[in-house]
Design a protein around this motif. Structure first.
Motif, PDB file in Angstrom:
ATOM      1  N   SER A 131       0.831  -1.200   0.000  1.00  0.00           N
ATOM      2  CA  SER A 131       0.000   0.000   0.000  1.00  0.00           C
ATOM      3  C   SER A 131       0.867   1.252   0.000  1.00  0.00           C
ATOM      4  CB  SER A 131      -0.912   0.007   1.230  1.00  0.00           C
ATOM      5  OG  SER A 131      -1.664   1.193   1.283  1.00  0.00           O
ATOM      6  N   ARG A 132       0.493   2.232  -0.830  1.00  0.00           N
ATOM      7  CA  ARG A 132       1.256   3.474  -0.915  1.00  0.00           C
ATOM      8  C   ARG A 132       0.537   4.636  -0.242  1.00  0.00           C
ATOM      9  NH1 ARG A 132       5.534   3.059  -4.285  1.00  0.00           N
ATOM     10  NH2 ARG A 132       5.617   1.258  -5.683  1.00  0.00           N
ATOM     11  N   GLY A 133      -0.788   4.658  -0.309  1.00  0.00           N
ATOM     12  CA  GLY A 133      -1.525   5.796   0.229  1.00  0.00           C
ATOM     13  C   GLY A 133      -1.995   5.627   1.651  1.00  0.00           C
ATOM     14  N   ASP A 134      -1.815   4.448   2.233  1.00  0.00           N
ATOM     15  CA  ASP A 134      -2.282   4.177   3.586  1.00  0.00           C
ATOM     16  C   ASP A 134      -1.248   3.286   4.268  1.00  0.00           C
ATOM     17  OD1 ASP A 134      -3.509   3.299   5.924  1.00  0.00           O
ATOM     18  OD2 ASP A 134      -5.473   2.991   4.998  1.00  0.00           O
ATOM     19  N   ARG A 135      -0.389   3.927   5.060  1.00  0.00           N
ATOM     20  CA  ARG A 135       0.690   3.185   5.708  1.00  0.00           C
ATOM     21  C   ARG A 135       0.489   3.070   7.221  1.00  0.00           C
ATOM     22  NH1 ARG A 135       4.763   2.042   2.315  1.00  0.00           N
ATOM     23  NH2 ARG A 135       4.898   3.209   0.339  1.00  0.00           N
ATOM     24  N   VAL A 136      -0.741   3.288   7.672  1.00  0.00           N
ATOM     25  CA  VAL A 136      -1.010   3.237   9.117  1.00  0.00           C
ATOM     26  C   VAL A 136      -0.780   1.835   9.664  1.00  0.00           C
ATOM     27  CG1 VAL A 136      -2.778   3.563  10.895  1.00  0.00           C
ATOM     28  CG2 VAL A 136      -2.577   5.202   9.013  1.00  0.00           C
ATOM     29  N   PHE A 137      -1.171   0.818   8.904  1.00  0.00           N
ATOM     30  CA  PHE A 137      -0.958  -0.556   9.361  1.00  0.00           C
ATOM     31  C   PHE A 137       0.514  -0.787   9.722  1.00  0.00           C
ATOM     32  CE2 PHE A 137       0.008  -5.066   8.539  1.00  0.00           C
ATOM     33  CZ  PHE A 137      -0.951  -5.687   9.345  1.00  0.00           C
ATOM     34  N   GLY A 138       1.404  -0.332   8.863  1.00  0.00           N
ATOM     35  CA  GLY A 138       2.830  -0.506   9.131  1.00  0.00           C
ATOM     36  C   GLY A 138       3.305   0.247  10.355  1.00  0.00           C
ATOM     37  N   ARG A 139       2.589   1.312  10.741  1.00  0.00           N
ATOM     38  CA  ARG A 139       2.962   2.083  11.928  1.00  0.00           C
ATOM     39  C   ARG A 139       2.512   1.415  13.221  1.00  0.00           C
ATOM     40  NH1 ARG A 139       2.308   8.541  10.989  1.00  0.00           N
ATOM     41  NH2 ARG A 139       3.321   8.695   8.960  1.00  0.00           N
ATOM     42  N   VAL A 140       1.368   0.719  13.166  1.00  0.00           N
ATOM     43  CA  VAL A 140       0.773   0.237  14.419  1.00  0.00           C
ATOM     44  C   VAL A 140       1.078  -1.227  14.725  1.00  0.00           C
ATOM     45  CG1 VAL A 140      -1.087   1.934  14.358  1.00  0.00           C
ATOM     46  CG2 VAL A 140      -1.443  -0.314  13.300  1.00  0.00           C
ATOM     47  N   VAL A 141       1.538  -2.014  13.754  1.00  0.00           N
ATOM     48  CA  VAL A 141       1.717  -3.443  14.027  1.00  0.00           C
ATOM     49  C   VAL A 141       3.077  -3.840  14.603  1.00  0.00           C
ATOM     50  CG1 VAL A 141      -0.008  -4.175  12.372  1.00  0.00           C
ATOM     51  CG2 VAL A 141       2.372  -3.982  11.639  1.00  0.00           C
TER      52      VAL A 141
END
Length: 271
Positions: A139-149
């Motif tokens: 994903s390029r426009g939504d990187r929140v998953f990578g921040r929280v996991v």
């Protein structure tokens, strides 16, 4: 299509379902489903669900987190909407005196920011498909998953069980038919729906973003073309799985993740 007759299941008597609303964000109905009007403003829910089970409790999605404002700022400008933040899932669990030791993890319907933000304050395993992990990584426009996991125990499961209620495969979390995950890979490539049986007259299909509003279920209204192109990995698969959901037995209550109306009657935790 597979027979939709309800499979035999010995659902434990103590299975309970609760909603944990964490906030809302505003979107015109015209951007939510075909036929919607721009002057009809919809408050999109960011609501998690807690399923209590004798073998261990599970959350479905995580809602807005403690750092939701930061997560929203990280999105492309066109994806930011007026929003209201409420208590996080973590805060609601604590306020209700929930025993975190009973929490087996969070089932993600998919990895978009408004479903995973609350993982920033939940120290529990994350149940996710391998396909969705690949989608999130790309994903390029939504990187929140990578921040929280980071720091979470990512538990990858396979949808290698038998067909279930018209869906071609399944994963039965407890082995008793009470929480069954089925594939809906159209919004994202690893999206799932979670079918919950809590007892007679208490059957739910938590369908994530297969449809954003009940209009997409009750009227068969797809997302507008521009939103299908922007938001869906495979619009044709979304249509296919919407048809499967529409064919579910009439006693199954269908809950799109972002329509607050769909949660009416599901009790609040601690109420």
């Amino acid at each position: 299509m597979t027979n939709n007759a309800a499979p035999p299941a010995e659902t434990p008597a103590r299975v309970e379902v609760f909603q944990l609303p964490t906030g809302t964000y505003e979107t015109p109905a015209a951007l939510a489903f075909q036929g919607g009007r721009f002057r009809d403003r919809r408050q999109f829910a960011a609501t998690a669900v807690l399923v209590r089970h004798p073998k261990g409790d599970v959350l479905i999605d995580a809602g807005f987190g403690a750092h939701a404002e930061e997560h929203i700022r990280s999105l492309p400008a066109f994806r930011r909407s007026p929003h209201h933040l409420g208590a996080t899932v973590s805060q609601q669990l604590d306020a209700a005196g929930h025993d975190r030791g009973r929490l087996l993890g969070v089932i993600l319907t998919h990895s978009h920011w408004d479903h995973v933000s609350g993982l920033d304050s939940l120290d529990v395993p994350v149940l996710v498909t391998a396909e969705e992990l690949r989608y999130a990584a790309d994903s390029r426009g939504d990187r929140v998953f990578g921040r929280v996991v980071p720091g979470h125990d990512l538990r990858v499961y396979a949808l290698d069980g038998p067909p279930h209620l018209g869906f071609p495969a399944s994963h039965d979390l407890h082995g008793d038919g009470s929480v069954v995950i089925v594939p809906t890979p159209g919004h994202t490539t690893g999206s799932v729906a979670v079918l919950v049986t809590a007892g007679p007259g208490q059957r739910f299909a938590f369908v994530g973003d297969l449809a954003w509003q009940l209009d997409g279920i009750e009227r068969g209204a797809q997302r507008p073309l521009v939103m299908r192109l922007l938001a869906d990995s495979d619009p044709a698969r979304v249509r296919r799985d919407l048809a499967r959901v529409a064919a579910l037995p009439p006693d199954v209550r269908i809950v799109p993740a972002h329509d607050a109306r769909a949660y009416a009657g599901i009790p609040l935790l601690g109420a």
